[in-house]
Scaffold this motif. Sequence first.
Motif, PDB file in Angstrom:
ATOM      1  N   PHE A   1       3.119  10.510  -6.563  1.00 40.12           N
ATOM      2  CA  PHE A   1       4.314  11.111  -7.144  1.00 40.12           C
ATOM      3  C   PHE A   1       4.166  11.224  -8.663  1.00 40.12           C
ATOM      4  O   PHE A   1       4.497  12.259  -9.250  1.00 40.12           O
ATOM      5  N   LYS A   2       3.671  10.180  -9.296  1.00 41.75           N
ATOM      6  CA  LYS A   2       3.517  10.193 -10.751  1.00 41.75           C
ATOM      7  C   LYS A   2       2.531  11.272 -11.176  1.00 41.75           C
ATOM      8  O   LYS A   2       2.787  12.025 -12.127  1.00 41.75           O
ATOM      9  N   PHE A   3       1.411  11.382 -10.476  1.00 46.75           N
ATOM     10  CA  PHE A   3       0.412  12.393 -10.808  1.00 46.75           C
ATOM     11  C   PHE A   3       1.000  13.797 -10.660  1.00 46.75           C
ATOM     12  O   PHE A   3       0.910  14.617 -11.565  1.00 46.75           O
ATOM     13  N   LYS A   4       1.628  14.063  -9.511  1.00 45.46           N
ATOM     14  CA  LYS A   4       2.218  15.385  -9.287  1.00 45.46           C
ATOM     15  C   LYS A   4       3.289  15.708 -10.314  1.00 45.46           C
ATOM     16  O   LYS A   4       3.350  16.823 -10.833  1.00 45.46           O
ATOM     17  N   SER A   5       4.131  14.749 -10.629  1.00 43.36           N
ATOM     18  CA  SER A   5       5.208  15.034 -11.571  1.00 43.36           C
ATOM     19  C   SER A   5       4.672  15.268 -12.978  1.00 43.36           C
ATOM     20  O   SER A   5       5.182  16.130 -13.699  1.00 43.36           O
ATOM     21  N   LEU A   6       3.626  14.540 -13.380  1.00 41.74           N
ATOM     22  CA  LEU A   6       3.042  14.764 -14.705  1.00 41.74           C
ATOM     23  C   LEU A   6       2.307  16.105 -14.778  1.00 41.74           C
ATOM     24  O   LEU A   6       2.351  16.775 -15.815  1.00 41.74           O
ATOM     25  N   VAL A   7       1.645  16.498 -13.691  1.00 38.78           N
ATOM     26  CA  VAL A   7       1.001  17.816 -13.655  1.00 38.78           C
ATOM     27  C   VAL A   7       2.069  18.900 -13.798  1.00 38.78           C
ATOM     28  O   VAL A   7       1.936  19.811 -14.618  1.00 38.78           O
ATOM     29  N   LEU A   8       3.137  18.793 -13.026  1.00 31.39           N
ATOM     30  CA  LEU A   8       4.199  19.804 -13.087  1.00 31.39           C
ATOM     31  C   LEU A   8       4.879  19.834 -14.449  1.00 31.39           C
ATOM     32  O   LEU A   8       5.197  20.901 -14.969  1.00 31.39           O
ATOM     33  N   LYS A   9       5.083  18.667 -15.047  1.00 32.76           N
ATOM     34  CA  LYS A   9       5.690  18.605 -16.385  1.00 32.76           C
ATOM     35  C   LYS A   9       4.806  19.326 -17.398  1.00 32.76           C
ATOM     36  O   LYS A   9       5.292  20.136 -18.199  1.00 32.76           O
ATOM     37  N   ALA A  10       3.505  19.063 -17.362  1.00 33.28           N
ATOM     38  CA  ALA A  10       2.573  19.709 -18.298  1.00 33.28           C
ATOM     39  C   ALA A  10       2.513  21.216 -18.058  1.00 33.28           C
ATOM     40  O   ALA A  10       2.440  22.004 -19.006  1.00 33.28           O
ATOM     41  N   ILE A  11       2.578  21.626 -16.807  1.00 31.06           N
ATOM     42  CA  ILE A  11       2.576  23.055 -16.470  1.00 31.06           C
ATOM     43  C   ILE A  11       3.816  23.723 -17.050  1.00 31.06           C
ATOM     44  O   ILE A  11       3.735  24.793 -17.656  1.00 31.06           O
ATOM     45  N   ARG A  12       4.962  23.094 -16.875  1.00 31.16           N
ATOM     46  CA  ARG A  12       6.208  23.653 -17.414  1.00 31.16           C
ATOM     47  C   ARG A  12       6.149  23.731 -18.939  1.00 31.16           C
ATOM     48  O   ARG A  12       6.601  24.705 -19.544  1.00 31.16           O
TER      49      ARG A  12
ATOM     50  N   LEU B   1       0.803  -1.219   0.000  1.00 28.09           N
ATOM     51  CA  LEU B   1       0.000   0.000   0.000  1.00 28.09           C
ATOM     52  C   LEU B   1       0.841   1.277   0.000  1.00 28.09           C
ATOM     53  O   LEU B   1       0.619   2.137  -0.855  1.00 28.09           O
ATOM     54  N   PRO B   2       1.810   1.428   0.891  1.00 27.47           N
ATOM     55  CA  PRO B   2       2.600   2.672   0.845  1.00 27.47           C
ATOM     56  C   PRO B   2       3.291   2.877  -0.508  1.00 27.47           C
ATOM     57  O   PRO B   2       3.295   3.977  -1.047  1.00 27.47           O
ATOM     58  N   HIS B   3       3.831   1.813  -1.064  1.00 29.75           N
ATOM     59  CA  HIS B   3       4.520   1.930  -2.351  1.00 29.75           C
ATOM     60  C   HIS B   3       3.536   2.323  -3.450  1.00 29.75           C
ATOM     61  O   HIS B   3       3.806   3.230  -4.244  1.00 29.75           O
ATOM     62  N   SER B   4       2.391   1.649  -3.512  1.00 29.35           N
ATOM     63  CA  SER B   4       1.385   1.952  -4.534  1.00 29.35           C
ATOM     64  C   SER B   4       0.894   3.384  -4.411  1.00 29.35           C
ATOM     65  O   SER B   4       0.784   4.104  -5.404  1.00 29.35           O
ATOM     66  N   PHE B   5       0.584   3.786  -3.192  1.00 29.10           N
ATOM     67  CA  PHE B   5       0.074   5.136  -2.951  1.00 29.10           C
ATOM     68  C   PHE B   5       1.111   6.185  -3.311  1.00 29.10           C
ATOM     69  O   PHE B   5       0.817   7.156  -4.009  1.00 29.10           O
ATOM     70  N   LEU B   6       2.340   5.998  -2.851  1.00 30.24           N
ATOM     71  CA  LEU B   6       3.395   6.977  -3.130  1.00 30.24           C
ATOM     72  C   LEU B   6       3.715   7.038  -4.623  1.00 30.24           C
ATOM     73  O   LEU B   6       3.946   8.117  -5.167  1.00 30.24           O
ATOM     74  N   THR B   7       3.712   5.907  -5.279  1.00 28.25           N
ATOM     75  CA  THR B   7       3.972   5.877  -6.717  1.00 28.25           C
ATOM     76  C   THR B   7       2.899   6.652  -7.470  1.00 28.25           C
ATOM     77  O   THR B   7       3.201   7.463  -8.351  1.00 28.25           O
ATOM     78  N   LEU B   8       1.630   6.416  -7.123  1.00 33.79           N
ATOM     79  CA  LEU B   8       0.519   7.103  -7.778  1.00 33.79           C
ATOM     80  C   LEU B   8       0.588   8.609  -7.546  1.00 33.79           C
ATOM     81  O   LEU B   8       0.509   9.393  -8.494  1.00 33.79           O
TER      82      LEU B   8
END
Length: 140
Positions: free
Chosen positions: A14-25, A5-12
């Motif tokens: 982190f991936k969402f935040k990083s993709l949002v930030l990438k698209a914003i940039r 659970l911690p790994h799945s949650f953190l992966t999800l």
Amino acid sequence: MNKNLPHSFLTLTFKFKSLVLKAIREQGIDIVPMEIQSLHLISSTDSCTAALMSERMNRDKGQLARLIKDMINKDLIEKTMNPNDTRSHLLSLTSNGKAVLEQVHAIEAKLIQKMQTGLSAAQLEAFNHVAATMTANLNN
């Protein structure tokens, strides 16, 4: 305890935040994650003050004061005197802040749509229920 659970949650998350930030940039938007969180909070809160932001975002008042100053300088938010308490200011989005938040919402909606691919309505409802319960558990 489910050790995945911690790994799945953190992966999800982190991936969402990083993709949002990438698209914003990629769209040339000059904003940092805490400013995004602040825009969401101010937009969804009537009579938003720095004290309320500090409490909801779990940030100290000094850090928040610097954040607010930076967001004012970027023309994302404005502050006005609080008619109910002259010791505080109400925070609101500027027209630029609203436009930036609309762009962020569009980016998030596109990614959320992609995340939901292959999931049934029942699975999404269960996920939302579990996430809300976990959040409430952490807030207690």
